[in-house]
Scaffold this active site. Structure first.
Site, short mmCIF file in Angstrom:
data_model
loop_
_atom_site.label_atom_id
_atom_site.label_comp_id
_atom_site.label_asym_id
_atom_site.label_seq_id
_atom_site.Cartn_x
_atom_site.Cartn_y
_atom_site.Cartn_z
N ASP A 38 -18.46 2.01 -9.51
CA ASP A 38 -19.85 1.79 -9.91
C ASP A 38 -20.48 0.78 -8.96
O ASP A 38 -19.89 0.42 -7.95
CB ASP A 38 -19.93 1.32 -11.37
N LYS A 60 -25.54 4.24 -12.42
CA LYS A 60 -26.83 4.88 -12.69
C LYS A 60 -27.41 5.45 -11.41
O LYS A 60 -27.40 4.82 -10.36
CB LYS A 60 -27.80 3.85 -13.29
N MET A 175 -23.09 -11.45 -17.30
CA MET A 175 -24.02 -10.39 -17.74
C MET A 175 -25.00 -10.89 -18.79
O MET A 175 -25.32 -10.17 -19.73
CB MET A 175 -23.23 -9.18 -18.29
#
Length: 518
Positions: A38, A60, A175
């Site tokens: 990713d 994404k 995060m």
């Protein structure tokens, strides 16, 4: 009889800098049949895959949301059941909020062999790159690593704020950018002073690294004002004060710049290493490859030319590649280099002269201009009609030098000792970085790198590559390469005074310094 399946390696890719992966992690990538990754894994790590290896991006994309964790888990199982060696490459360390437990559990249930390969966690390395040690004898002797990714109600269920707030000297949230206001409020509510220092480090260890410093009281406002986006590591505690004295990576001459290197992979190491040493992030995208001449007619010409070495008065080498492949042909044909005992040796520049010196041949004095024109300027008075010249070079070399030598009455033997071919690899990661404006400069070291770069972008489906390159600084190693770039529709911005790799590097440093001062 037990049916053998493939194997899955759950590998920590480190915080972003490609060189911060472990030795074992790199070895896993090199032997993988399939690499599942990713956006938190450095694209440069993908270059280490063996030829033919499959890359699967699970992050994404413009036309697709991030693949769900359950889908990734099943993907690993399916690939392993096909008998493949699979690497699941995860940013940082896979055991720190990397959901490696879920992946490993499903693999175990299907009887699939797997290994967990730890990585360097961003919780420690990213602050270090921002000049913040997470412990310090005067400020903090303990550390907590906390998720900040959940919604406030989930954070309250998973985090005991009354215990966490003052449990350790340093708190690191991963995060948590979107929840920075809530996190700050909870820490203040449970006893941390509002003036407690806070730092957010975005894309730490990469060219995009950005650091924002504040306090618990004002950090939310600063994040909003700066439109500070994830991914970022949040550091809370007095260790943040060390940044003023210890920040080091920002001081490097090429900090903040991601630079594409288009040279052949066999030649790129010097430029790549220098960019890294100076704090930049090189992105290797080789657009050419040099290979031995295989054309039967041209090989016969080479054999004829090398069989008459004692006849030449001059041998002009116009590149280090020319030297390398000349020697390969000598070895293949079993020709003794001592046949050149009466010839004078000319080299177009210091890199070519160094390649000759490594093989025991000393070139005449170097020309002032490191290109074919410079050879005539340097040796013109010593060139006489009737002298014999050997020109061992590549198939794409310009005809300017042999034409000029013939005009002066010299007998010229040209041999194409190697071919320059377009590489076969497409690179969707490069396209993504260009679209996201995360490529800052592209270096071209020959006319063929310019032409092939544009050609490969078109081959990857780009109808207008020049539009994608708008705003990217173009650096060319010499005027001939610059001219080719202009003909291709590019606007070169950097041209070093000295047409060498070091000259190119120094020009990049001056450019970066000028952009900082704006």
């Amino acid at each position: 009889m037990i049916e053998m399946t493939g194997k899955v390696y759950l590998v920590g890719a480190g915080p972003g800098d490609a060189k911060l992966i472990t030795v074992k992690g790199l070895e896993c990538i090199q032997k993988a049949d399939v690499l599942v990754y990713d956006r938190l894994a450095s694209p440069r790590l993908l270059k280490h895959m063996k030829p033919g290896g499959q890359k699967i991006y699970v992050g994404k994309l413009p036309d697709r949301h991030t693949m769900k964790q359950e889908e990734i888990n099943q993907l690993l199982v399916d690939l392993a059941l096909e008998g493949k060696t699979v690497v699941r490459l995860k940013g940082g360390d896979p055991t720190i909020f990397g959901r490696v437990g879920e992946e490993a559990e499903l693999l175990r249930r299907h009887g699939i062999y797997y290994e967990i390969v730890p990585g360097i966690t961003s919780a420690i390395s990213v602050p270090a790159y921002a000049g913040i040690p997470v412990t310090h004898r005067d400020y903090a002797s303990s550390l907590s690593i906390i998720t900040g990714h959940e919604s406030p109600d989930k954070l309250d269920r998973s985090i005991h704020w009354d215990k966490v707030t003052n449990a350790t000297g340093t708190l690191v949230f991963l995060m948590g950018v979107a929840k920075i206001g809530y996190i700050s409020d909870q820490l203040i509510k449970h006893g941390r002073p509002p003036e407690t220092p806070v730092a957010l480090v975005r894309w730490g260890t990469r060219a995009d690294q950005e650091t924002l410093v504040g306090t618990l009281a004002d950090i939310e406002d600063k994040v909003k004002a700066a439109d500070f986006q994830p991914p970022a590591v949040i550091v809370v505690g007095d260790v943040v004060l060390q940044r003023k004295q210890l920040q080091w990576v920002e001081a490097l001459p090429l900090f903040g710049k991601r630079i594409v290197v288009t040279r052949a992979r066999s030649q790129a190491s010097e430029l790549v290493d220098r960019i890294e040493e100076l704090g930049g992030e090189p992105y290797e995208f080789p657009v050419i490859e040099t290979v031995m001449q295989e054309n039967a007619e041209k090989k016969a010409a080479i054999a004829s030319a090398l069989g008459a070495l004692e006849a030449y008065d001059w041998v002009f080498f116009t590149s280090a590649n020319g030297v390398e492949f000349f020697w390969r042909h000598l070895a293949e044909l079993k020709v003794d280099i001592r046949g050149l005992h009466r010839a004078k040796i000319g080299a177009v520049g210091p890199a070519t002269a160094a390649a000759l010196a490594e093989r025991g041949l000393m070139a005449e004095e170097l020309p002032a201009r490191f290109q074919a024109e410079g050879l005539l300027e340097a040796f013109g008075p010593r060139l006489e009609p009737g002298q014999k010249v050997l020109l061992p070079r590549g198939d794409l070399a310009r005809e300017w030098l042999p034409d000029k030598l013939r005009e002066l009455g010299l007998e010229v033997t040209e041999v194409d000792t190697y071919e320059t071919v377009v590489t076969g690899e497409d690179d969707i990661e490069l396209i993504r970085l260009l679209e996201e404006k995360r490529i800052h400069a592209i270096t071209f070291t020959s006319s063929s790198t310019v032409r092939n770069f544009i050609s490969i972008l078109e081959r990857m489906g780009l109808e207008d590559p020049l539009q994608l390159l708008a705003g990217v600084t173009i650096a060319c190693i010499g005027p001939v390469t610059e001219e080719t770039a202009v003909e291709a529709g590019l606007t070169p911005g950097l041209l070093p005074e000295e047409a060498t790799i070091e000259g190119l590097v120094q020009e990049l440093c001056r450019w970066n310094e000028s952009t900082r001062l704006r």
